[in-house]
Write a protein that holds these residues in place. Structure first.
Motif, short mmCIF file in Angstrom:
data_model
loop_
_atom_site.label_atom_id
_atom_site.label_comp_id
_atom_site.label_asym_id
_atom_site.label_seq_id
_atom_site.Cartn_x
_atom_site.Cartn_y
_atom_site.Cartn_z
N HIS A 113 7.93 55.03 52.47
CA HIS A 113 9.36 55.14 52.78
C HIS A 113 9.61 56.35 53.66
N HIS A 114 10.66 56.26 54.45
CA HIS A 114 11.01 57.36 55.34
C HIS A 114 11.92 58.34 54.62
N THR A 115 11.65 59.63 54.82
CA THR A 115 12.47 60.70 54.24
C THR A 115 12.91 61.63 55.36
N PRO A 116 13.77 62.58 55.07
CA PRO A 116 14.19 63.50 56.13
C PRO A 116 13.04 64.27 56.79
N CYS A 117 11.93 64.49 56.07
CA CYS A 117 10.83 65.27 56.67
C CYS A 117 9.81 64.41 57.40
N ALA A 118 9.60 63.18 56.99
CA ALA A 118 8.60 62.30 57.62
C ALA A 118 8.44 61.05 56.76
N TRP A 119 7.53 60.18 57.17
CA TRP A 119 7.15 59.06 56.31
C TRP A 119 6.38 59.59 55.11
N HIS A 120 6.74 59.10 53.93
CA HIS A 120 5.99 59.41 52.71
C HIS A 120 5.17 58.18 52.36
N LEU A 121 3.89 58.38 52.20
CA LEU A 121 2.98 57.35 51.73
C LEU A 121 2.70 57.69 50.28
N ASP A 122 3.57 57.20 49.41
CA ASP A 122 3.60 57.64 48.01
C ASP A 122 2.60 56.87 47.16
N VAL A 123 1.81 57.63 46.42
CA VAL A 123 0.89 57.08 45.43
C VAL A 123 1.57 57.31 44.08
#
Length: 171
Positions: A113-123
């Protein structure tokens, strides 16, 4: 073993969401700094859904910056030895609950998902709250609240609902 090596092993061992899993591995291959917030192309993050299965509820945080009800989680830090340790650290810091334990078996989901800082590739992991757990709001939260499983869809977005479903399937 480095956090980078752990992340690669965890992702190689994850047996679901094949296309997304492969995208995470390719990201790490292209970006040796892909675990860190400084990587503007996106970065691996770690989170944990804090659950109290005995009472059929989940603890969500009203994120200070994003202003959405979410699971606990965030950026990896240099002191994190593993992705699981990063998820557990984040869950403990943001919930204020000591004695959380991760469900065995590794991550329960991946979510990009996209956040204010960058794309997060969340585990995404799941953490069990100990009996009598008392939460405490951190600086990263506007609020913390326990929600019965059936109320989560009414307050959180689809990514949180999917994580709860995957967590409940693992319980």
């Amino acid at each position: 073993m480095s956090l980078y090596d752990d992340a690669v092993l965890v992702l190689k061992g994850y047996e679901d969401q094949e296309e997304l899993r492969q995208a995470y591995l390719e990201h790490l291959e292209r970006h040796p700094d892909g675990l860190w917030k400084a990587c503007s192309a996106g970065h691996i993050t770690a989170s944990a859904m804090v659950v109290d299965p005995e009472r059929g509820r989940v603890l969500l945080t009203l994120h200070r910056k994003i202003r959405m009800w979410l699971q606990m989680g965030g950026h990896c830090e240099p002191g994190d030895a593993t992705l699981a340790a990063a998820a557990l650290r984040e869950a403990t810091e943001e919930s204020g609950i000591t004695g959380l334990t991760l469900l065995p078996g590794g991550p329960v989901r991946l979510d990009r998902h996209h956040t204010p800082c960058a794309w997060h590739l969340d585990v995404q992991y799941a953490a069990l709250a100990p009996g009598g757990a008392v939460e405490a709001i951190s600086d990263e939260s506007l609020d913390l609240r326990w929600y019965p499983y059936e109320e989560v869809a009414g307050v959180a977005d689809e990514s949180v609902v999917r994580l709860l479903a995957a967590t409940r399937a693992r319980l």
